[in-house]
Design a protein around this motif. Sequence first.
Motif, PDB file in Angstrom:
ATOM      1  N   LEU A 196     -10.144   1.995   1.526  1.00  0.00           N
ATOM      2  CA  LEU A 196     -10.164   0.499   2.021  1.00  0.00           C
ATOM      3  C   LEU A 196      -9.542   0.031   1.358  1.00  0.00           C
ATOM      4  O   LEU A 196      -8.474   0.349  -0.125  1.00  0.00           O
ATOM      5  CB  LEU A 196     -11.333   0.501   2.376  1.00  0.00           C
ATOM      6  N   ASP A 197      -8.613  -0.464   1.519  1.00  0.00           N
ATOM      7  CA  ASP A 197      -7.766  -1.899   0.953  1.00  0.00           C
ATOM      8  C   ASP A 197      -8.430  -2.846   0.486  1.00  0.00           C
ATOM      9  O   ASP A 197      -9.501  -3.908   1.268  1.00  0.00           O
ATOM     10  CB  ASP A 197      -6.726  -2.358   2.236  1.00  0.00           C
ATOM     11  N   THR A 198      -8.496  -2.992  -1.020  1.00  0.00           N
ATOM     12  CA  THR A 198      -9.426  -3.845  -1.429  1.00  0.00           C
ATOM     13  C   THR A 198      -9.108  -5.398  -1.245  1.00  0.00           C
ATOM     14  O   THR A 198     -10.870  -6.340  -0.636  1.00  0.00           O
ATOM     15  CB  THR A 198      -9.355  -3.690  -2.526  1.00  0.00           C
ATOM     16  N   ASN A 199      -8.572  -5.777  -0.563  1.00  0.00           N
ATOM     17  CA  ASN A 199      -7.638  -7.308   0.119  1.00  0.00           C
ATOM     18  C   ASN A 199      -8.174  -7.878   0.624  1.00  0.00           C
ATOM     19  O   ASN A 199      -8.717  -8.599   1.206  1.00  0.00           O
ATOM     20  CB  ASN A 199      -6.297  -7.060  -0.013  1.00  0.00           C
ATOM     21  N   THR A 210      -4.147  -8.583  -4.338  1.00  0.00           N
ATOM     22  CA  THR A 210      -3.141  -8.857  -3.727  1.00  0.00           C
ATOM     23  C   THR A 210      -3.736 -10.391  -3.324  1.00  0.00           C
ATOM     24  O   THR A 210      -3.370 -11.994  -4.274  1.00  0.00           O
ATOM     25  CB  THR A 210      -2.557  -9.177  -2.769  1.00  0.00           C
ATOM     26  N   TYR A 211      -5.080 -10.358  -3.026  1.00  0.00           N
ATOM     27  CA  TYR A 211      -5.867 -11.668  -2.882  1.00  0.00           C
ATOM     28  C   TYR A 211      -6.944 -11.814  -2.751  1.00  0.00           C
ATOM     29  O   TYR A 211      -8.110 -10.933  -2.852  1.00  0.00           O
ATOM     30  CB  TYR A 211      -6.385 -11.616  -0.950  1.00  0.00           C
ATOM     31  N   ILE A 212      -6.264 -11.987  -4.296  1.00  0.00           N
ATOM     32  CA  ILE A 212      -7.125 -12.598  -5.560  1.00  0.00           C
ATOM     33  C   ILE A 212      -8.376 -13.335  -5.067  1.00  0.00           C
ATOM     34  O   ILE A 212      -9.793 -12.845  -5.057  1.00  0.00           O
ATOM     35  CB  ILE A 212      -6.534 -12.444  -6.864  1.00  0.00           C
ATOM     36  N   ASP A 213      -7.998 -14.286  -4.945  1.00  0.00           N
ATOM     37  CA  ASP A 213      -9.362 -14.815  -5.126  1.00  0.00           C
ATOM     38  C   ASP A 213     -10.744 -15.177  -3.376  1.00  0.00           C
ATOM     39  O   ASP A 213     -11.406 -14.851  -3.847  1.00  0.00           O
ATOM     40  CB  ASP A 213      -8.752 -16.634  -4.246  1.00  0.00           C
ATOM     41  N   ARG A 214      -9.919 -14.486  -2.721  1.00  0.00           N
ATOM     42  CA  ARG A 214     -10.704 -13.679  -1.691  1.00  0.00           C
ATOM     43  C   ARG A 214     -11.466 -13.249  -2.105  1.00  0.00           C
ATOM     44  O   ARG A 214     -13.136 -13.012  -1.362  1.00  0.00           O
ATOM     45  CB  ARG A 214      -9.595 -13.073   0.150  1.00  0.00           C
ATOM     46  N   LEU A 270       0.042  -1.301   0.045  1.00  0.00           N
ATOM     47  CA  LEU A 270      -0.047   0.169   0.036  1.00  0.00           C
ATOM     48  C   LEU A 270       0.567   1.155   0.228  1.00  0.00           C
ATOM     49  O   LEU A 270       0.123   2.523  -0.133  1.00  0.00           O
ATOM     50  CB  LEU A 270      -1.142  -0.344   0.909  1.00  0.00           C
ATOM     51  N   ASP A 271       2.233   0.855   0.019  1.00  0.00           N
ATOM     52  CA  ASP A 271       3.062   1.814   0.162  1.00  0.00           C
ATOM     53  C   ASP A 271       3.327   2.607  -1.277  1.00  0.00           C
ATOM     54  O   ASP A 271       4.931   2.363  -1.110  1.00  0.00           O
ATOM     55  CB  ASP A 271       3.966   1.738   1.087  1.00  0.00           C
ATOM     56  N   TYR A 277      -7.279   2.474  -2.102  1.00  0.00           N
ATOM     57  CA  TYR A 277      -7.180   2.894  -1.218  1.00  0.00           C
ATOM     58  C   TYR A 277      -6.466   4.416  -1.148  1.00  0.00           C
ATOM     59  O   TYR A 277      -6.263   4.641  -0.003  1.00  0.00           O
ATOM     60  CB  TYR A 277      -5.710   1.929  -0.907  1.00  0.00           C
ATOM     61  N   ALA A 278      -6.066   4.860  -1.786  1.00  0.00           N
ATOM     62  CA  ALA A 278      -5.119   6.396  -2.255  1.00  0.00           C
ATOM     63  C   ALA A 278      -6.394   7.453  -1.504  1.00  0.00           C
ATOM     64  O   ALA A 278      -7.367   7.583  -2.173  1.00  0.00           O
ATOM     65  CB  ALA A 278      -4.661   6.357  -3.504  1.00  0.00           C
TER      66      ALA A 278
END
Length: 341
Positions: A108-111, A133-137, A7-8, A86-87
Amino acid sequence: MTGEVYLDYDSSVYYHGIYWNSYDYVVRELNRRISGDHETPWTEHFRKTVGGRVFKKALILNCGNGWVERDLLQRGLIAEAVGVDYADSLLEEARAAAGDLPARYYQLDTNTAAFPEGDYDLVVNFAAAHHITYIDRVFRKLAELLPEDGYFVNYDYVGPHRNQYSTQQWLAALALNARLPAHMRQVMRYPYLLTMKLTDPSEAVHSELVISVMKRYFRIVDHKHMGGALGYLILTHNDRFWNAKPEEQAHWLKIIMDADADYLRRHPGSSMFDYILAQPDKHSLERTAQLEAWTREEETREATARRNNGLYYRQTLYAVVFYQLMSVVGMIKRRLLRHNS
Ligand SMILES: C[S@@+](CC[C@H](N)C(=O)[O-])C[C@H]1O[C@@H](n2cnc3c(N)ncnc32)[C@H](O)[C@@H]1O
């Protein structure tokens, strides 16, 4: 538990620089590759596919500065939009530009897949999922939150993970680039994993999984390849091409995009950008053992990458050769500097 997500970074990078679709010629060609007509953009093609339906409420993933939902609202394709990103700075821009339009925004963080509000009948992924990153979730959650007759529309980069192009693609792009007059040629630099990790670590983090994971939870209604294996590589961030005379640009844009179309025809799996319309497959959410296995697979993949300095796969042959070459050149430069000082 989201694990390490990336995220950074400076999100303003997305709205600077020259991309292949900064050229009208390319936009028209991409329209054709999706809708069959140079003048019909994906939005109008989408409208036709869904029979003119107006969606009540759309969730816009990683909405950035909000231009996509403003376009959908202004075209009357959706009645209401909820954008997440996120931004903060981009969300502020989106809120200001929306004015009186019925659009709300959340940081929010989509992950986390913890999406706000609810009652969505459309989810839009425009250049967003390749940052997940957590595409399945996340895709599983989207299939849960959409009704059976809801839609998931995607316009995204689905090419190689972190732009680690195959040797075949890279050599084809080098050869085409070499045909251009010297003053218009791209400076071809094979994307360096470590630089990518530092500048925008979420870039194309799992672009290679977008289609296969989508197919776990969604039925594909429409799927079009936009290509880009050659055109994107040669035209994106190519200031020299951008500054060439309009008649030279016109001449070479046709040659590049024809070559790009030809490469796509010969290697359909090489498409870097795809348009995909899908509907949730609710049965997929009932296969508990399979869902658990996919969760375990994802957690293992991410934990392994964290232990491995963020690396997910072995490097491509070209990357190995290129990075070795770069380190030898660096070593020689350092020696020469030491010698001269
Ligand atoms: C390529 S930009 C696309 C933005 C917008 N969809 C557009 O087309 O203009 C990717 C967006 O993903 C956002 N992003 C990246 N990682 C994210 C995360 N984990 N959670 C939420 N947003 C994220 C960035 O801030 C950026 O706005």
